[in-house]
Write a protein that holds these residues in place. Sequence first.
Motif, mmCIF file in Angstrom:
data_model
loop_
_atom_site.group_PDB
_atom_site.id
_atom_site.type_symbol
_atom_site.label_atom_id
_atom_site.label_comp_id
_atom_site.label_asym_id
_atom_site.label_seq_id
_atom_site.Cartn_x
_atom_site.Cartn_y
_atom_site.Cartn_z
ATOM 1 N N UNK A 168 0.669 -1.096 0.095
ATOM 2 C CA UNK A 168 -0.020 -0.017 0.194
ATOM 3 C C UNK A 168 1.077 1.173 -0.082
ATOM 4 N N UNK A 169 1.844 1.288 0.908
ATOM 5 C CA UNK A 169 2.944 2.160 0.766
ATOM 6 C C UNK A 169 3.556 2.531 -0.539
ATOM 7 N N UNK A 170 3.729 1.495 -1.209
ATOM 8 C CA UNK A 170 4.308 1.461 -2.548
ATOM 9 C C UNK A 170 3.413 2.268 -3.552
ATOM 10 N N UNK A 171 2.136 2.083 -3.378
ATOM 11 C CA UNK A 171 0.979 2.662 -3.999
ATOM 12 C C UNK A 171 0.811 4.035 -4.034
ATOM 13 N N UNK A 172 0.897 4.459 -2.609
ATOM 14 C CA UNK A 172 0.857 5.955 -1.974
ATOM 15 C C UNK A 172 2.218 6.477 -2.640
#
Length: 639
Positions: A315-319
Amino acid sequence: MMPIAPDSLPPETFDQVYRRLFRALRRKKGFGLFFVVQSDYRQVSQIIEQLRRDLPQKKISLLSIKRETQKVYDQIAELREQEGFDILVIRGIEQALYEYEDTKRLSGWSSTEIYTYSWKGVPPILSHLNQQRERFGTDFSCSFVFVVPSFVLNYFIQRAPDFFDWRSGLFHFPLTEEERQVRLEQLSIGDLQEYLKLTPEERVIKTLELNDLLDESSNSPETTANLHFEHGLLFLSGNNYEKAIASYDQAIALNSDNYKAWFIRGITLGNLERYEEAIASFDQCIALVPDDYAAWFIRGITLGNLERYEEAVAIFDKAIDLNSDDYAAWFIRGITLSNLERYEEAIASFDQAIALNPDFYQAWFIRGNALDDLERYEEAIASYDQAIALNPDDYKAWFVRGNALDDLERYEEAIASFDQAIALNPDNYQAWNNRGAALGKLERYGEAIEAFKQAIYIEPKFTSAYNSLSRIYYDQGCCKLAIDNLIRATKTNPRGDSVLWNNLGFLYLIQNKPKKAKSCLHRSLQMQRNSFLPIFNLALVHVISKKFKEAKRLIQKSLTCCQGEDTQEKLYIAIGTIALGQKQDGLQNLQDILSTLTHPSRFGVIRGGVLESAELLARYPAQFPGIDQALAMLKQTLQ
């Protein structure tokens, strides 16, 4: 024909309500009591001016109530004498009730308790009106018009019913949709950070004002939804999370596409540690605005709170794909990777955060921890130094820096770092303990003892300090003091820990008290079943009892439980290997390990366990061939 139900009638317009009020005041002779429900002061002013035009034969005066007002009879009497009014419009009575609301809410009263009829809790100004009701009727042959918000009307109904029962009329002036929007804009803050700046008293006033606008029966669904959202922010700013969520739910029920309500609802659920529900709320945000960075970012944090670290990293990668310039996302991603023990990747993430914000103290600090976990102590210290340069008053940075210096055997520098940590936080018992350990390695035993005692004084249940202090006593030949200290630890903290009970068992073993030793070692194993050291020491109890077969079985078991992660464990493995009959392999391993101990400060791994075990086994050379050679090698190293 079926009569029309009152609720099905269209709401009165402003003009219709005004005409009723006008006619009532025109007809009224003598004492009259009227209530006008309206919170928009601009509209109130309009009503007063229109009455003055339409009732030129009547003198109309105005009395504004202040917050500190508790009695009004004398003010009214004086104003009547001065102006000789026929109609007195009284507004602002809500100001006198704010103090009452503040006091009760700050004392923990619920809304129900505040409004419940009880003379014990009647606001002073309403108590005054109740008590002076007869005098108002006999002394003032005129009309009184109380202009109040709806919440004040509830007060009159519940807390001053005797006075309210004398009313001649009740008039609720509606707001137009345009006026409601203007009022909503005046009341709305829309920003949690701004709500957090409000004092408790200001929150009370804001709550009452929002409630008053919510009571408008002709609000549009959009207006009502916005009011519930503002209510939610207000509740959240006062840490009233359950009520905040209920408000967001009401807003969402009226407008399911309200992104802000879904988002703040997720944050509020997170504050309650209801993380699964929070994630579902953020999912709704993402469904409405798929490219919204904030929802992805907070969703990742929430997954981390659930220890679902792999998902959180994704999810952090997406953010970060949506906003690669936010150092906070890189930082939290690094922490999450550290939790997965993916330290190299974590460091790279911290480096990105630092590149975006070189003065980000926390990134330097946690980056140092990741380097320390990789045993890259020099680099860790350099990272801690950067953190300290940015925030020299954080005792934690000085503390972990001292630990890294200790790992590098730079004990003097470690002590200096612990001293800085203690200067900043004298109650940091762990810093006192680690300072004592470093002093002990420098054989500054007196100072070490005082440091350990200070750690115990600050935190009497900190068993590590008791263990370390007993080790110092033992090294100085004071075995009784060492035992007494550990016994004191078991009384202070009866459960203790596995290490404490093992150490006490070992000391009894050295004093040739096998029964007490066995009892303590079994206690240790109850807490940590497969801990190699109490199993090894239990084997030595059987050696003393000359039960060699059982002793060798336990030594074998202990070696299967030993990971060999540090030098002392490796020494035990070498001794155990010899005791089990693998003489040559054991002696070679022992020689290899001893060759790495190049400084006296590292000899502590031999004393306090390994040496004594070899001495005990060497009493029976026929049972343990080669152990006498191992003992000689250990003693030679210590010379």
